[in-house]
Design a protein around this motif. Sequence first.
Motif, short mmCIF file in Angstrom:
data_model
loop_
_atom_site.label_atom_id
_atom_site.label_comp_id
_atom_site.label_asym_id
_atom_site.label_seq_id
_atom_site.Cartn_x
_atom_site.Cartn_y
_atom_site.Cartn_z
N LYS A 100 0.81 -1.22 0.00
CA LYS A 100 0.00 0.00 0.00
C LYS A 100 0.85 1.27 0.00
CE LYS A 100 -0.77 -0.33 5.03
NZ LYS A 100 0.17 -1.45 5.24
N THR A 101 1.93 1.32 0.79
CA THR A 101 2.79 2.51 0.81
C THR A 101 3.57 2.62 -0.49
OG1 THR A 101 2.98 2.56 3.22
CG2 THR A 101 4.74 3.61 1.99
N THR A 102 3.99 1.50 -1.05
CA THR A 102 4.66 1.53 -2.36
C THR A 102 3.74 2.15 -3.41
OG1 THR A 102 5.98 -0.43 -1.83
CG2 THR A 102 5.70 0.09 -4.16
N LEU A 103 2.48 1.76 -3.39
CA LEU A 103 1.51 2.31 -4.34
C LEU A 103 1.34 3.81 -4.14
CD1 LEU A 103 -0.36 1.47 -6.62
CD2 LEU A 103 -2.13 1.00 -4.94
N LEU A 104 1.27 4.25 -2.88
CA LEU A 104 1.14 5.67 -2.59
C LEU A 104 2.36 6.45 -3.09
CD1 LEU A 104 -1.05 7.33 -0.83
CD2 LEU A 104 0.82 7.56 0.79
N ARG A 105 3.54 5.89 -2.86
CA ARG A 105 4.78 6.55 -3.28
C ARG A 105 4.89 6.61 -4.81
NH1 ARG A 105 8.88 7.42 0.19
NH2 ARG A 105 10.44 6.94 -1.41
N MET A 106 4.30 5.65 -5.50
CA MET A 106 4.29 5.69 -6.96
C MET A 106 3.37 6.79 -7.47
SD MET A 106 4.33 1.58 -7.65
CE MET A 106 4.42 1.61 -9.42
N ILE A 107 2.23 7.01 -6.79
CA ILE A 107 1.34 8.11 -7.17
C ILE A 107 2.06 9.44 -6.95
CG2 ILE A 107 -0.84 9.27 -6.66
CD1 ILE A 107 -1.94 6.51 -5.79
N ALA A 108 2.82 9.52 -5.84
CA ALA A 108 3.55 10.76 -5.52
C ALA A 108 4.73 10.99 -6.44
CB ALA A 108 4.02 10.71 -4.07
N GLY A 109 5.24 9.92 -7.05
CA GLY A 109 6.41 10.04 -7.93
C GLY A 109 7.72 9.68 -7.26
N PHE A 110 7.66 9.19 -6.00
CA PHE A 110 8.89 8.82 -5.29
C PHE A 110 9.38 7.43 -5.67
CE2 PHE A 110 6.79 11.62 -1.92
CZ PHE A 110 7.43 12.76 -2.38
N GLU A 111 8.53 6.65 -6.34
CA GLU A 111 8.92 5.34 -6.87
C GLU A 111 8.52 5.28 -8.34
OE1 GLU A 111 10.46 2.92 -5.33
OE2 GLU A 111 10.19 3.30 -3.18
N ASP A 112 9.36 4.65 -9.14
CA ASP A 112 9.08 4.51 -10.58
C ASP A 112 8.09 3.38 -10.82
OD1 ASP A 112 10.88 6.54 -11.21
OD2 ASP A 112 12.57 5.15 -11.34
N ARG A 146 6.56 11.39 -14.60
CA ARG A 146 6.78 12.79 -14.22
C ARG A 146 7.44 12.88 -12.85
NH1 ARG A 146 1.71 16.80 -14.59
NH2 ARG A 146 1.77 15.98 -16.72
N GLU A 147 8.34 13.87 -12.69
CA GLU A 147 9.03 14.07 -11.42
C GLU A 147 8.03 14.48 -10.33
OE1 GLU A 147 9.68 15.58 -14.22
OE2 GLU A 147 11.78 15.26 -14.80
N PRO A 148 8.36 14.14 -9.06
CA PRO A 148 7.44 14.46 -7.96
C PRO A 148 7.05 15.93 -7.87
CG PRO A 148 9.17 12.98 -7.20
CD PRO A 148 9.53 13.38 -8.59
N ASN A 149 8.01 16.84 -8.10
CA ASN A 149 7.71 18.27 -7.95
C ASN A 149 6.88 18.83 -9.10
OD1 ASN A 149 9.74 18.13 -9.85
ND2 ASN A 149 10.90 19.86 -9.06
N ARG A 150 6.62 18.01 -10.12
CA ARG A 150 5.79 18.45 -11.23
C ARG A 150 4.42 17.76 -11.22
NH1 ARG A 150 7.52 17.01 -16.08
NH2 ARG A 150 6.25 18.64 -17.06
N ARG A 151 4.11 17.14 -10.09
CA ARG A 151 2.79 16.52 -9.93
C ARG A 151 1.97 17.37 -8.96
NH1 ARG A 151 3.66 9.96 -10.01
NH2 ARG A 151 5.43 9.96 -11.44
N PRO A 152 0.71 17.65 -9.28
CA PRO A 152 -0.13 18.47 -8.39
C PRO A 152 -0.69 17.67 -7.22
CG PRO A 152 -1.37 17.87 -10.34
CD PRO A 152 0.02 17.30 -10.53
N VAL A 153 0.23 16.99 -6.52
CA VAL A 153 -0.14 16.21 -5.33
C VAL A 153 0.80 16.58 -4.19
CG1 VAL A 153 -0.96 14.28 -6.76
CG2 VAL A 153 1.35 14.21 -5.83
#
Length: 352
Positions: A43-55, A71-78
């Motif tokens: 579940k945390t892996t999935l969350l980190r992928m939405i955030a862009g912290f995991e490929d 897309r890089e994490p800082n270019r995602r509106p999350v």
Amino acid sequence: MKAAIELRQVVKRYGATTALHGVTLEIGDNEFFTLLGPSGCGKTTLLRMIAGFEDVTEGQILLFGEDISGREPNRRPVNTVFQQYALFPHMSVIDNVAFGLKMKGMDLASRRQRAGRMLEMVHLLAFADRLPSQLSGGQQQRVALARALAPEPKVLLLDEPLSALDLKLRQAMRVELKQLQEETGITFVFVTHDQEEALTMSDRIAVMSAGRVQQVGPPREIYEAPVNRFVADFIGETNLLEVEVEAVEGGMARVVLPGGHRIACPAAAGTAGRHHLSIRPERLAIASQGGEIEATVERVVYLGTDLQIITRLDGGAAFDVRLQNSARVAVPAPGTRVGLHLEEGAARLLAD
């Protein structure tokens, strides 16, 4: 319902280890959506992928219809609120909340105005000039929420943000979080291993195990109509009873209980043969004789509002009953033979 996030056959591998196996989910706009499961379920892996912290190894992640998989994490509106709040200890509360706005180039007056509005929303405006060390754990958690909400993200990701709080504070924060989500209209994606958190706050829940989604649905559906043994056993408390299934047709099953009683019950799936029923402890009643199941009382546990009656069936299986604690309830003593009555619809045949 308009989709805020779409996960399409998302796979995550770490070398030879597969952490996520083709996860497909749709999370609605302005929805409080929870990823629920035990430690290590993905579940945390999935969350980190939405955030862009995991490929993403395979598959796609779409945000309001746009593929953001690479897309890089800082270019995602999350924005993300982590288990550890990571507030800047040398900055005041209002400067912590305004920090992200400063990084986006907002002028001083505007960012302090918005930060003040966020602090007012989390009931901390009076603490604006304090340092994080001068706040309680619950107050620090609300500052972290205000900081994450200040840039007005389209989606807020929350990775077990209540786990460090004591029980009373966790219970209070559940109400505040849900109210905050409704007030802002932002999609919340919440990760937890706590079933009670998930049931009390969520619009919908995805129950995960071993990198796979087991069931998705509203809290009542997940609790009342689990699809398999994992979901039934993980969500709340249940009795799993092995029975002989005579027939399954039209979503209903005819089963033979231990002792020979036959009942009809809803069926998640299954065919004739040996399968398991899920029976919630609070859906049972105790009588001195009769009942669909016979058992012997082993122990009575006082839980305040409830009594837990631990019984054992003739075949040796443990069977729990929950009764509301009341002066009118006759409590059987250990060693007493009792009959267990199933409420209508109490039993559900599971897909093993």
